[in-house]
Design a protein around this motif. Sequence first.
Motif, mmCIF file in Angstrom:
data_model
loop_
_atom_site.group_PDB
_atom_site.id
_atom_site.type_symbol
_atom_site.label_atom_id
_atom_site.label_comp_id
_atom_site.label_asym_id
_atom_site.label_seq_id
_atom_site.Cartn_x
_atom_site.Cartn_y
_atom_site.Cartn_z
ATOM 1 N N SER A 13 0.826 -1.201 0.000
ATOM 2 C CA SER A 13 0.000 0.000 0.000
ATOM 3 C C SER A 13 0.866 1.259 0.000
ATOM 4 C CB SER A 13 -0.933 0.003 1.216
ATOM 5 O OG SER A 13 -1.810 -1.105 1.185
ATOM 6 N N LEU A 14 1.921 1.253 0.834
ATOM 7 C CA LEU A 14 2.829 2.398 0.890
ATOM 8 C C LEU A 14 3.549 2.597 -0.441
ATOM 9 C CD1 LEU A 14 4.380 4.650 2.349
ATOM 10 C CD2 LEU A 14 5.953 2.895 3.212
ATOM 11 N N ALA A 15 4.038 1.499 -1.024
ATOM 12 C CA ALA A 15 4.767 1.591 -2.283
ATOM 13 C C ALA A 15 3.886 2.126 -3.407
ATOM 14 C CB ALA A 15 5.328 0.221 -2.657
ATOM 15 N N LEU A 16 2.690 1.564 -3.544
ATOM 16 C CA LEU A 16 1.809 2.000 -4.624
ATOM 17 C C LEU A 16 1.281 3.403 -4.378
ATOM 18 C CD1 LEU A 16 1.101 0.412 -7.205
ATOM 19 C CD2 LEU A 16 2.063 -0.999 -5.415
ATOM 20 N N PHE A 17 1.073 3.764 -3.101
ATOM 21 C CA PHE A 17 0.682 5.139 -2.787
ATOM 22 C C PHE A 17 1.787 6.103 -3.223
ATOM 23 C CE2 PHE A 17 0.418 8.926 -0.186
ATOM 24 C CZ PHE A 17 -0.938 9.208 -0.138
ATOM 25 N N ALA A 18 3.044 5.779 -2.875
ATOM 26 C CA ALA A 18 4.175 6.626 -3.268
ATOM 27 C C ALA A 18 4.319 6.680 -4.783
ATOM 28 C CB ALA A 18 5.466 6.106 -2.631
ATOM 29 N N GLY A 19 4.114 5.528 -5.437
ATOM 30 C CA GLY A 19 4.218 5.496 -6.889
ATOM 31 C C GLY A 19 3.143 6.330 -7.563
ATOM 32 N N GLY A 20 1.901 6.192 -7.097
ATOM 33 C CA GLY A 20 0.822 7.000 -7.653
ATOM 34 C C GLY A 20 1.029 8.483 -7.387
ATOM 35 N N PHE A 21 1.556 8.786 -6.198
ATOM 36 C CA PHE A 21 1.828 10.177 -5.829
ATOM 37 C C PHE A 21 2.796 10.823 -6.816
ATOM 38 C CE2 PHE A 21 4.348 13.432 -3.792
ATOM 39 C CZ PHE A 21 3.438 14.160 -3.050
ATOM 40 N N VAL A 22 3.937 10.176 -7.038
ATOM 41 C CA VAL A 22 4.958 10.786 -7.881
ATOM 42 C C VAL A 22 4.527 10.805 -9.350
ATOM 43 C CG1 VAL A 22 6.246 8.637 -8.219
ATOM 44 C CG2 VAL A 22 7.411 10.802 -8.458
ATOM 45 N N THR A 23 3.790 9.790 -9.793
ATOM 46 C CA THR A 23 3.351 9.754 -11.191
ATOM 47 C C THR A 23 2.517 10.978 -11.536
ATOM 48 O OG1 THR A 23 3.375 7.329 -11.265
ATOM 49 C CG2 THR A 23 2.023 8.458 -12.898
ATOM 50 N N ALA A 179 10.586 7.342 -5.540
ATOM 51 C CA ALA A 179 11.032 6.151 -6.265
ATOM 52 C C ALA A 179 11.895 5.264 -5.365
ATOM 53 C CB ALA A 179 11.811 6.554 -7.511
ATOM 54 N N VAL A 180 12.730 5.874 -4.526
ATOM 55 C CA VAL A 180 13.552 5.104 -3.595
ATOM 56 C C VAL A 180 12.673 4.380 -2.586
ATOM 57 C CG1 VAL A 180 15.258 5.288 -1.736
ATOM 58 C CG2 VAL A 180 15.588 6.563 -3.857
ATOM 59 N N ILE A 181 11.664 5.091 -2.049
ATOM 60 C CA ILE A 181 10.728 4.458 -1.111
ATOM 61 C C ILE A 181 10.032 3.278 -1.783
ATOM 62 C CG2 ILE A 181 8.583 4.801 0.180
ATOM 63 C CD1 ILE A 181 9.471 7.696 0.643
ATOM 64 N N PHE A 182 9.583 3.492 -3.005
ATOM 65 C CA PHE A 182 8.897 2.437 -3.761
ATOM 66 C C PHE A 182 9.796 1.218 -3.905
ATOM 67 C CE2 PHE A 182 7.705 0.213 -7.616
ATOM 68 C CZ PHE A 182 6.331 0.194 -7.564
ATOM 69 N N TRP A 183 11.031 1.428 -4.313
ATOM 70 C CA TRP A 183 11.970 0.331 -4.552
ATOM 71 C C TRP A 183 12.298 -0.438 -3.263
ATOM 72 C CZ3 TRP A 183 17.398 0.188 -3.203
ATOM 73 C CH2 TRP A 183 18.063 -0.931 -3.715
ATOM 74 N N LEU A 184 12.370 0.285 -2.143
ATOM 75 C CA LEU A 184 12.747 -0.339 -0.884
ATOM 76 C C LEU A 184 11.632 -1.199 -0.286
ATOM 77 C CD1 LEU A 184 14.727 2.548 0.892
ATOM 78 C CD2 LEU A 184 15.666 0.441 -0.104
ATOM 79 N N VAL A 185 10.381 -0.778 -0.473
ATOM 80 C CA VAL A 185 9.289 -1.459 0.246
ATOM 81 C C VAL A 185 8.419 -2.350 -0.634
ATOM 82 C CG1 VAL A 185 9.213 0.390 1.965
ATOM 83 C CG2 VAL A 185 7.642 0.457 0.031
ATOM 84 N N ILE A 186 8.464 -2.197 -1.962
ATOM 85 C CA ILE A 186 7.570 -3.003 -2.800
ATOM 86 C C ILE A 186 8.008 -4.477 -2.760
ATOM 87 C CG2 ILE A 186 8.924 -2.601 -4.901
ATOM 88 C CD1 ILE A 186 5.104 -2.749 -4.813
#
Length: 269
Positions: A13-23, A179-186
């Motif tokens: 959830s955190l990863a996809l939230f961060a990904g959607g946020f930055v997109t 992107a770093v957050i996404f990569w670390l937690v996905i």
Amino acid sequence: MIQQGTKTFRNISLALFAGGFVTFALLYSLQPLMPEISNAFSITPAHASLTLSVTTIAMALTMLFIGSMSDSVGRRFIMTAALVISSVIALLSAFSPGYTELLLLRILQGVALAGLPAIAMTYLSEEIEPRSLGYAMGLYISGNSIGGMAGRFISGVVTDWFSWRAAVGFIGILGLCAAVIFWLVIPPSRHFVKAAPGFKNPIPLLWSQCRNPRLLCLYGLGFLLMGGFVTLFNYIGFELTGEPYHLSQSIVGSLFVVYLMGTVSSTWM
């Protein structure tokens, strides 16, 4: 399958939230800055609006095919690469010497940005159990709306303090952090089945959907509603920063707090 309430579910959830946020922060960050871009390059408002239009078009067309690429390359890799590449392009855009160069970079950014929204829902449906899937998708969509709002608001504030170039660069830095957050937690894909590379499957599938009247109605609704919505905010900045209002970029950017309604409603729905 991953269940709601587990640590893995929270990571996804955190990863996809961060990904959607930055997109969507990267996609729409230039929207409130169009008056500044128009002045900087001595172009008309219609030409300034192309900085968003070309990115959206490139993103939409690429999304039709990048899903097939992820079937053979992998979901996690493409989504991470999309976030990193699009953020780097944002940093390069801040140094665009001219309008043409800015448009070219925005086209490339649209191609890169397609990597996450085209795959995110598929990734979630493969990894999340059906009972928890709706909530996970809602959180992802809320990240989209918050990113769209934050990108516009932050870029307006930074422009008031510094310049539109600084605003674009700052959004690019935020994108790299996300992107770093996404990569670390996905989490890695556990139910992904690799397919043979190729782009043959999307063509007949796309054609079959375009022959379905009910689906065409849905596509038409999305086109009209989003088209009117985006166009309104493309040009309202020119009116509000000019006569007789003379509002600042920060105030114009704050109009996008209406996105918070979408953040709440998407998760609730």
